[in-house]
Write a protein that holds these residues in place. Structure first.
Motif, short mmCIF file in Angstrom:
data_model
loop_
_atom_site.label_atom_id
_atom_site.label_comp_id
_atom_site.label_asym_id
_atom_site.label_seq_id
_atom_site.Cartn_x
_atom_site.Cartn_y
_atom_site.Cartn_z
N GLU A 134 7.49 20.29 -3.54
CA GLU A 134 8.74 19.54 -3.33
C GLU A 134 8.88 19.01 -1.91
O GLU A 134 9.75 18.19 -1.63
N ASN A 135 8.01 19.42 -1.02
CA ASN A 135 8.07 18.95 0.36
C ASN A 135 7.05 17.85 0.68
O ASN A 135 6.87 17.49 1.84
N LEU A 136 6.38 17.37 -0.35
CA LEU A 136 5.40 16.30 -0.09
C LEU A 136 6.10 15.07 0.46
O LEU A 136 7.32 14.90 0.34
N GLU A 137 5.33 14.21 1.07
CA GLU A 137 5.88 12.97 1.62
C GLU A 137 5.24 11.76 0.93
O GLU A 137 4.12 11.85 0.41
N PHE A 138 5.99 10.69 0.95
CA PHE A 138 5.51 9.44 0.33
C PHE A 138 5.49 8.37 1.42
O PHE A 138 6.43 8.24 2.21
N TYR A 139 4.41 7.61 1.43
CA TYR A 139 4.26 6.52 2.41
C TYR A 139 4.10 5.21 1.65
O TYR A 139 3.36 5.14 0.67
N PHE A 140 4.82 4.17 2.09
CA PHE A 140 4.53 2.84 1.57
C PHE A 140 4.79 1.77 2.63
O PHE A 140 5.59 1.97 3.54
N LYS A 141 4.05 0.70 2.47
CA LYS A 141 4.15 -0.42 3.40
C LYS A 141 4.19 -1.72 2.62
O LYS A 141 3.38 -1.94 1.72
N TYR A 185 0.86 -1.19 0.00
CA TYR A 185 0.00 0.00 0.00
C TYR A 185 0.89 1.24 0.00
O TYR A 185 1.95 1.27 0.64
N ALA A 186 0.46 2.28 -0.74
CA ALA A 186 1.24 3.51 -0.81
C ALA A 186 0.34 4.71 -1.07
O ALA A 186 -0.72 4.58 -1.68
N TYR A 187 0.80 5.88 -0.58
CA TYR A 187 0.09 7.11 -0.92
C TYR A 187 1.06 8.29 -0.94
O TYR A 187 2.15 8.26 -0.36
N LYS A 217 -2.35 18.64 3.12
CA LYS A 217 -2.34 17.45 3.98
C LYS A 217 -3.33 16.38 3.50
O LYS A 217 -3.83 15.57 4.30
N THR A 218 -3.61 16.36 2.21
CA THR A 218 -4.45 15.32 1.62
C THR A 218 -3.57 14.18 1.12
O THR A 218 -2.38 14.36 0.87
N THR A 219 -4.17 13.00 1.00
CA THR A 219 -3.41 11.85 0.51
C THR A 219 -4.05 11.30 -0.76
O THR A 219 -5.28 11.35 -0.92
N THR A 220 -3.20 10.78 -1.64
CA THR A 220 -3.65 10.15 -2.88
C THR A 220 -2.98 8.78 -3.00
O THR A 220 -1.74 8.68 -3.03
N SER A 221 -3.77 7.74 -3.08
CA SER A 221 -3.22 6.38 -3.17
C SER A 221 -2.62 6.14 -4.55
O SER A 221 -3.13 6.63 -5.56
N LEU A 257 4.68 -0.61 10.57
CA LEU A 257 3.82 0.57 10.43
C LEU A 257 4.01 1.25 9.08
O LEU A 257 3.29 2.20 8.76
N GLY A 258 4.95 0.79 8.31
CA GLY A 258 5.23 1.40 7.02
C GLY A 258 6.32 2.46 7.12
O GLY A 258 6.87 2.74 8.20
N LEU A 259 6.65 3.04 5.97
CA LEU A 259 7.72 4.04 5.89
C LEU A 259 7.16 5.31 5.26
O LEU A 259 6.54 5.27 4.20
N LYS A 260 7.36 6.45 5.93
CA LYS A 260 6.94 7.73 5.38
C LYS A 260 8.10 8.70 5.45
O LYS A 260 8.72 8.87 6.50
N ALA A 261 8.38 9.35 4.31
CA ALA A 261 9.50 10.30 4.26
C ALA A 261 9.33 11.21 3.06
O ALA A 261 8.53 10.94 2.16
N LYS A 262 10.09 12.29 3.04
CA LYS A 262 10.15 13.12 1.85
C LYS A 262 10.78 12.30 0.72
O LYS A 262 11.55 11.37 0.98
N ILE A 263 10.47 12.70 -0.49
CA ILE A 263 10.91 11.90 -1.64
C ILE A 263 11.62 12.80 -2.64
O ILE A 263 11.25 13.98 -2.81
N ILE A 264 12.64 12.27 -3.29
CA ILE A 264 13.42 13.05 -4.26
C ILE A 264 13.51 12.26 -5.57
O ILE A 264 13.79 11.06 -5.56
N GLU A 265 13.24 12.93 -6.65
CA GLU A 265 13.20 12.26 -7.96
C GLU A 265 14.53 12.39 -8.68
O GLU A 265 15.13 13.47 -8.73
#
Length: 468
Positions: free
Chosen positions: A240-247, A95-97, A104-108, A123-131
């Motif tokens: 650029e400060n959004l966060e990505f979560y995945f489990k 699962y990821a969003y 502060k909205t999430t999109t799967s 509990l999964g991993l959430k952090a800032k993301i860099i492309e």
């Protein structure tokens, strides 16, 4: 009665060699298109057994099924060859969003763990993301920009390349080596754009490596669908400060025992010269592995059946090998070559089908110039079947370890334009395979085996190849 049957078989064998090559190939194609078994076999392998990840129960079922089906063909020998394989289990669905730092909205988004990856914490991993697009860009950014973040590798397959396999080769290193490279700069996870030529919602798995990293330094790695990658890339440009979560909950276990499945028609004149035709029995677990590589498995099985049905008694021993563990280890191919070398077996020809069950276009060959010139002389025989691609190049991962200075290795080359739409994804399923295309591939493989068996693999070399 036995004498009558022996006479009829002998007559059919004599007839096959008294026919012209054109007539024999016509018989092979007719048999495959009107009396083929490949599609029926694939239906069972895909729909009754399903995805066959190495070390799984489904892979074990596939081994037993393959052995039983080969025994039904009345081959001279059928046996299992032991091989130890890795056992990696995906676990619960990933699962990821994407989480906006502004609203502060999430999109799967759709992701899947890469084969061999470690899990996130429960509990999964959430952090800032860099492309990034490549490893060079990763290096330029360095630890200051990357540490504590998830690295998003977003280099797409190159769309203007006609060979989709070349496009795949141009970006697959980010999937295979991405976690190792990102960890050097303190990344906490890796997300990789799926190796896919189109935009859809199917994440594509595949093997990855940690090299010699200790367990505590291994970071979780997942593939994101191409639609998800496009969305994430656009979102990063806006925030650029959004966060990505995945489990993900995958696990790596100790190696387990599995098998290559082997069947043989013993040669009538040169039984100690071996031909191999094969595909890999294992697959990834998201779909049922119909194109990768159920198609190659059933086509290879049908080569031996079609030879018998066409009344051809091979001069050399023809083996079908259903290799185990091509996808995440190549243990089966290496084991087969290791045993062949140990026994001093002379493998003069090997053909692999591992590029999907699409319309066959021809073959690529790893061989001498003299052998390749012989192949080119057969092009007119294949022209009525629209087989035109004969090039020197690679053969196949599983037959590659058999390579020596004198043998011929070949790979069936179907039309590749749709292959990576399904490769390693949940839509690699039976309904994506066309019966006629699959059967044409089996006939094309059988025809090449017939010609090499009839004429041999040691034509006179070119003058340029003769050493003074």
């Amino acid at each position: 009665m036995k004498k009558i049957l022996l006479f009829l078989f002998t007559l059919s064998t004599i007839t096959s060699y008294s026919q012209t090559d054109e007539e024999v190939l016509r018989e092979i194609y007719t048999q495959s298109l009107t009396n083929g078994k490949s599609y029926e076999w694939l239906d069972y392998l895909s729909n009754q057994i399903g995805g066959r990840l190495s070390g799984s129960l489904q892979a074990e079922f596939a081994v037993q099924w393959g052995k039983e089906e080969l025994e039904k063909l009345g081959l001279d020998k059928v046996w299992l060859q032991e091989v130890m394989v890795p056992k990696w289990v995906r676990g619960a669905k990933e699962y990821a969003y994407i989480e906006s730092s502004i609203k502060k909205t999430t999109t799967s988004v759709d992701i899947c763990a890469l084969g061999g990856s470690v899990a996130t914490n429960p509990l999964g991993l959430k952090a800032k993301i860099i492309e990034v697009q490549n490893f060079e860009e990763l290096e330029k950014l360095g630890e200051a920009a990357i540490k504590g973040k998830i690295v998003f590798f977003n280099r797409p397959m190159q769309e203007d390349l006609i060979s989709t396999f070349n496009a795949y080769g141009g970006c697959v290193n980010q999937r295979y080596n991405g976690a190792v490279e990102a960890e050097k700069y303190g990344a906490v996870g890796v997300i990789v754009r799926s190796m896919n030529m189109r935009l859809d919602d199917f994440p594509h798995t595949g093997s990855m490596t940690y090299d010699d990293l200790p367990l505590e330094k291994r970071i979780p790695a997942a593939a994101i669908s191409t639609n998800g990658a496009e969305l994430l890339s656009t979102a990063l440009k806006l925030d650029e400060n959004l966060e990505f979560y995945f489990k993900q909950s995958c696990s790596q276990f100790k190696d387990v025992l599995s098998y290559n499945v082997i069947g043989e028609i013993t040669g009538s004149e040169f039984p100690k010269e071996y031909f191999v035709v094969g595909g890999h029995l294992d697959s990834w677990d998201l779909g049922d592995g119909s194109h990768d590589d159920g198609a190659g498995v059933v086509q290879s099985m049908d080569v031996l059946r079609l030879l018998k049905a066409s009344g051809i008694k091979p001069k050399r021993s023809i083996r079908v090998v259903l290799f185990m563990n091509e996808e995440n280890g190549l243990r089966g191919g290496n084991k087969y070559a290791e045993e062949a070398k140990r026994k001093g077996e002379n493998h003069v020809f090997a053909l692999e089908s591992d590029a999907g069950g699409f319309t066959p276009r021809g073959f690529s060959f790893d061989c001498s110039d003299a052998n390749f010139d012989q192949v080119l002389s057969w092009k007119p025989l294949f022209k009525p079947y629209l087989i035109h691609y004969f090039e020197k190049g690679g053969s196949g991962a599983d037959v590659g370890p058999l390579k020596n200075d004198s043998n011929v290795l070949a790979g069936l080359r179907p039309d590749s334009q749709r292959y990576f739409d399904h490769h390693h994804a949940a839509n690699d399923t039976f309904d994506a395979v066309n019966k006629r295309e699959l059967e044409l591939g089996a006939a094309t493989m059988t025809s090449l085996v017939y010609l090499f068996d009839k004429y041999g693999t040691n034509p006179l070399p070119k003058q340029s190849e003769i050493k003074n």
